[in-house]
Design a protein around this motif. Structure first.
Motif, short mmCIF file in Angstrom:
data_model
loop_
_atom_site.label_atom_id
_atom_site.label_comp_id
_atom_site.label_asym_id
_atom_site.label_seq_id
_atom_site.Cartn_x
_atom_site.Cartn_y
_atom_site.Cartn_z
N PRO A 1 45.47 43.75 35.95
CA PRO A 1 46.36 44.45 35.01
C PRO A 1 47.13 43.47 34.14
O PRO A 1 47.45 42.35 34.57
CB PRO A 1 47.30 45.21 35.94
N LEU A 2 47.41 43.88 32.90
CA LEU A 2 48.17 43.05 32.00
C LEU A 2 49.66 43.14 32.35
O LEU A 2 50.16 44.22 32.65
CB LEU A 2 47.97 43.49 30.55
N SER A 3 50.34 42.03 32.26
CA SER A 3 51.79 42.02 32.45
C SER A 3 52.44 41.50 31.17
O SER A 3 51.79 40.83 30.36
CB SER A 3 52.18 41.10 33.62
N ALA A 4 53.70 41.81 31.01
CA ALA A 4 54.42 41.34 29.82
C ALA A 4 54.42 39.81 29.78
O ALA A 4 54.25 39.20 28.72
CB ALA A 4 55.84 41.88 29.83
N GLU A 5 54.60 39.18 30.94
CA GLU A 5 54.63 37.72 31.01
C GLU A 5 53.29 37.12 30.59
O GLU A 5 53.23 36.15 29.81
CB GLU A 5 54.98 37.27 32.43
N LEU A 6 52.18 37.70 31.08
CA LEU A 6 50.85 37.20 30.74
C LEU A 6 50.57 37.37 29.26
O LEU A 6 50.08 36.44 28.59
CB LEU A 6 49.79 37.94 31.56
N VAL A 7 50.87 38.55 28.73
CA VAL A 7 50.60 38.82 27.31
C VAL A 7 51.42 37.89 26.42
O VAL A 7 50.90 37.26 25.50
CB VAL A 7 50.88 40.29 26.96
N TRP A 8 52.72 37.78 26.68
CA TRP A 8 53.56 36.96 25.83
C TRP A 8 53.19 35.48 25.91
O TRP A 8 53.16 34.76 24.90
CB TRP A 8 55.03 37.16 26.19
N GLY A 9 52.89 35.01 27.13
CA GLY A 9 52.49 33.61 27.28
C GLY A 9 51.21 33.31 26.53
O GLY A 9 51.09 32.28 25.85
#
Length: 390
Positions: free
Chosen positions: A104-112
């Protein structure tokens, strides 16, 4: 503020994605759509920095969407994600996507990921770099032999003999490949007597990277160039490639990263090769400034050329369509903190391998390794073990 367009054909997944990424709304402008047609319509109407799509869309698939985005809007960062990101799917995805992310995508993964990808794009699109590149006599083109090998590598039904037949089309290149493979760098216990033998022992990805490197060196080694310098760069690239792959193996981050580390290490100084063979006077001025003002090579290049050899090399590799991990490692191998990546990666391996190789040549303890960067990513204590493995 970065503008991100997210595409997912599953309504429930799209709602979850909106909830998960809501925390990013202060940092970026998010748009959510359910299909490729809607995404392309929005791209026609407005400018986006990033397109992030599920690979498994109905109708036009996610990879087909990104291929169309690449054709129409090459400046847009293209990201894909999937819940079943097997290596073959990742390899196919990287032909059109800068990176393939797991669900699953997380905000931390996407923003990084977005921050790193945009930093890379901004580096390659800087006015200084584009001005420098436009002044070069010519940029090397992607060797046709390498293109054919990549096509074979992506075909699960391909054979070693097919790859060997491609390599032997160029007798000089085949001989150069065998010379490299039989060098002390590989420390093989047997003599490699044919391209097929090389592929069987080293794997098609490694041999493809060696073919690419050998082709570029042959192409750029002109009568005016300093052949000793070119040969030295080739030896250094091979040493860094071997060490970078060893570091990735020690951290057990996957087969794909092994191949990426070898390729990036092999080609990390491609920009230096381009500049040395096409701008020899400017390169002499860089060396004089380094000696007279005690500047690093990157500092002196920025004074004389207003861009660096690392940026030039990354630009060429990006034009050739090599993956984002390889391009990132080349662009930032002297300045890893500029990449905004804060975990062990191909970039880390190439940066440390290059520093260790420089240390061995100069007698310094650790060359130009950025130990503050290693501390930031939590790998400061691994340096001694990596260095001992070289």
């Amino acid at each position: 503020m970065k503008r991100i367009l997210l595409v997912d054909g599953d309504p429930a997944a799209l709602r979850l994605l909106q909830q998960e990424l809501a925390v990013l709304r202060e940092a970026c402008d998010l748009s959510f759509v359910a299909g490729a047609a809607e995404a392309l319509a929005l791209l026609e109407q407005s400018t986006y920095d990033v397109v992030l799509t599920d690979i498994h869309l109905g109708g036009m698939g996610g990879l087909e969407l990104l291929a169309e985005v690449k054709r129409r809007y090459p400046q847009v960062v293209r990201l894909a994600y999937s819940g079943c990101a097997h290596q073959d799917l990742v390899v196919r995805g990287l032909a059109v996507a800068h990176q393939v992310l797991p669900k699953p995508l997380s905000a931390e993964l996407v923003w990084g990921t977005v921050s790193r990808a945009c930093a890379l794009r901004d580096q390659l699109g800087s006015a200084a770099l584009l001005t420098l590149v436009s002044g070069l006599h010519r940029l090397p083109s992607l060797p046709s032999v390498y293109e054919e090998l990549v096509t074979v590598a992506r075909d699960d039904s391909s054979t070693i003999d097919q790859a060997a037949r491609i390599i032997v089309k160029d007798a000089g290149l085949a001989a150069h490949l065998l010379h490299i493979v039989n060098s002390v760098f590989f420390n093989l216990r047997r003599t490699v007597v044919s391209p097929a033998h090389a592929v069987a022992l080293l794997g098609l990805e490694t041999v493809s990277a060696l073919v690419l490197s050998a082709s570029v060196h042959q192409t750029l080694q002109t009568a005016e160039s300093d052949r000793a310098t070119v040969a030295s760069l080739q030896r250094h690239g091979l040493a860094v490639a071997q060490s970078a792959r060893q570091f990735v193996s020690m951290e057990e981050v996957g087969r794909l990263a092994l191949d990426q580390a070898f390729t990036a290490g092999l080609l990390h100084d491609l920009g230096r090769l381009v500049l040395e063979t096409q701008m020899p006077a400017e390169c002499r001025a860089v060396r004089q400034l380094m000696e007279g003002e005690r500047l690093t090579d990157v500092e002196a290049e920025r004074v004389v050329l207003h861009a660096t050899h690392a940026q030039v090399g990354g630009y060429v590799l990006a034009l050739w369509g090599l993956g984002a991990a390889v391009v990132e490692a080349v662009v930032f191998h002297h300045e890893p903190r500029s990449a905004h990546r804060r975990e062990f990666s191909v970039l880390t391996a190439v940066h440390v391998a290059d520093g260790c190789a420089q240390a061995e040549r100069s007698g310094m303890e650790s060359g130009k390794v950025d130990h503050e960067y290693l501390a930031e990513i939590g790998f400061a204590d691994r340096f001694a073990q990596w260095k001992a493995a070289v």
